[in-house]
Design a protein around this motif. Structure first.
Motif, PDB file in Angstrom:
ATOM      1  N   VAL A 195      10.661  22.135  49.853  1.00 20.37           N
ATOM      2  CA  VAL A 195      11.085  23.536  49.854  1.00 20.37           C
ATOM      3  C   VAL A 195      11.475  23.918  48.432  1.00 20.37           C
ATOM      4  O   VAL A 195      12.338  23.293  47.831  1.00 20.37           O
ATOM      5  N   ASP A 196      10.797  24.939  47.902  1.00 25.16           N
ATOM      6  CA  ASP A 196      11.186  25.509  46.618  1.00 25.16           C
ATOM      7  C   ASP A 196      12.096  26.686  46.921  1.00 25.16           C
ATOM      8  O   ASP A 196      11.820  27.465  47.825  1.00 25.16           O
ATOM      9  N   GLU A 197      13.158  26.817  46.152  1.00 24.29           N
ATOM     10  CA  GLU A 197      14.131  27.876  46.403  1.00 24.29           C
ATOM     11  C   GLU A 197      14.414  28.618  45.110  1.00 24.29           C
ATOM     12  O   GLU A 197      14.523  28.007  44.047  1.00 24.29           O
ATOM     13  N   ALA A 198      14.511  29.955  45.209  1.00 27.26           N
ATOM     14  CA  ALA A 198      14.847  30.769  44.040  1.00 27.26           C
ATOM     15  C   ALA A 198      15.714  31.937  44.486  1.00 27.26           C
ATOM     16  O   ALA A 198      15.639  32.380  45.629  1.00 27.26           O
ATOM     17  N   ASP A 199      16.517  32.414  43.561  1.00 23.52           N
ATOM     18  CA  ASP A 199      17.378  33.573  43.822  1.00 23.52           C
ATOM     19  C   ASP A 199      16.933  34.739  42.952  1.00 23.52           C
ATOM     20  O   ASP A 199      16.459  34.542  41.830  1.00 23.52           O
ATOM     21  N   LEU A 244      12.249  31.356  49.583  1.00 22.25           N
ATOM     22  CA  LEU A 244      12.056  29.963  50.009  1.00 22.25           C
ATOM     23  C   LEU A 244      10.562  29.731  50.210  1.00 22.25           C
ATOM     24  O   LEU A 244       9.916  30.456  50.969  1.00 22.25           O
ATOM     25  N   ARG A 245      10.016  28.721  49.550  1.00 21.43           N
ATOM     26  CA  ARG A 245       8.593  28.394  49.712  1.00 21.43           C
ATOM     27  C   ARG A 245       8.490  27.014  50.333  1.00 21.43           C
ATOM     28  O   ARG A 245       8.898  26.023  49.736  1.00 21.43           O
ATOM     29  N   TYR A 246       7.935  26.977  51.558  1.00 20.89           N
ATOM     30  CA  TYR A 246       7.780  25.728  52.291  1.00 20.89           C
ATOM     31  C   TYR A 246       6.386  25.179  52.026  1.00 20.89           C
ATOM     32  O   TYR A 246       5.395  25.909  52.128  1.00 20.89           O
ATOM     33  N   GLN A 247       6.323  23.900  51.711  1.00 19.05           N
ATOM     34  CA  GLN A 247       5.051  23.245  51.413  1.00 19.05           C
ATOM     35  C   GLN A 247       4.806  22.141  52.423  1.00 19.05           C
ATOM     36  O   GLN A 247       5.075  20.983  52.169  1.00 19.05           O
TER      37      GLN A 247
END
Length: 166
Positions: A23-27, A49-52
């Motif tokens: 999971v990539d997370e950014a604000d 949130l980017r789920y891979q």
């Protein structure tokens, strides 16, 4: 003859072999969407949130705002929602919770769920919708509209109210 033995905690072994979800997370993100080298939209959201995993997807769980642009880079419509789920391999965005789409004529679509097909440049839903125009409010079930929201088709109109200017 030499014998060796070891003992492992079963939970630790299972956890070691269990597939980890990336999971990539950014604000506070700002993203520009283009097609054929032409800017089509600007998206802003406080959490990304980017789920891979087997179905790569982006989740925007805490609101999003999108400005859609015409060929001269003028805003032709806007969209807000509380949540969004973008499936990258399909170019489909599922919007949920207090979805609103506005056009430059002053029309506003309000619904609980809406699908945005980026390949077709269309919005659609089979759920309850209300369209607020300067003159009336139209209620119905199901809708199809281009993403510029200049026109729309309600599948089943259930009611309408004429607005009286006072």
């Amino acid at each position: 003859m030499l014998m060796l033995a070891c003992e492992n905690d079963e939970q630790k072994v299972n956890a070691f072999f269990q597939k980890k979800l990336g999971v990539d997370e950014a604000d506070t993100i700002e993203s520009f969407i283009s097609q054929s080298g032409q800017m089509k939209a600007r998206l802003t959201a406080p959490v990304f949130l980017r789920y891979q995993d087997t179905s790569q997807r982006i989740v925007l769980p805490k609101t999003l705002h999108v400005d859609f642009y015409d060929s001269t880079k003028n805003i032709e419509s806007r969209m807000d929602a509380m949540q969004a789920y973008y499936y990258e391999n399909k170019n489909i965005v599922y919007l949920k919770d207090n979805v609103k789409v506005y056009n430059t004529k002053g029309d506003t679509l309000v619904c609980a769920e809406l699908t945005w097909d980026q390949n077709l440049g269309k919005f659609f839903t089979d759920k309850f919708v209300s369209i607020h125009t300067p003159d009336m409010i139209i209620y119905g079930e199901g809708l199809s509209a281009p993403q510029d929201f200049k026109t729309f088709e309600i599948y089943k109109i259930t009611n309408s109210e004429i607005r009286v200017n006072q």
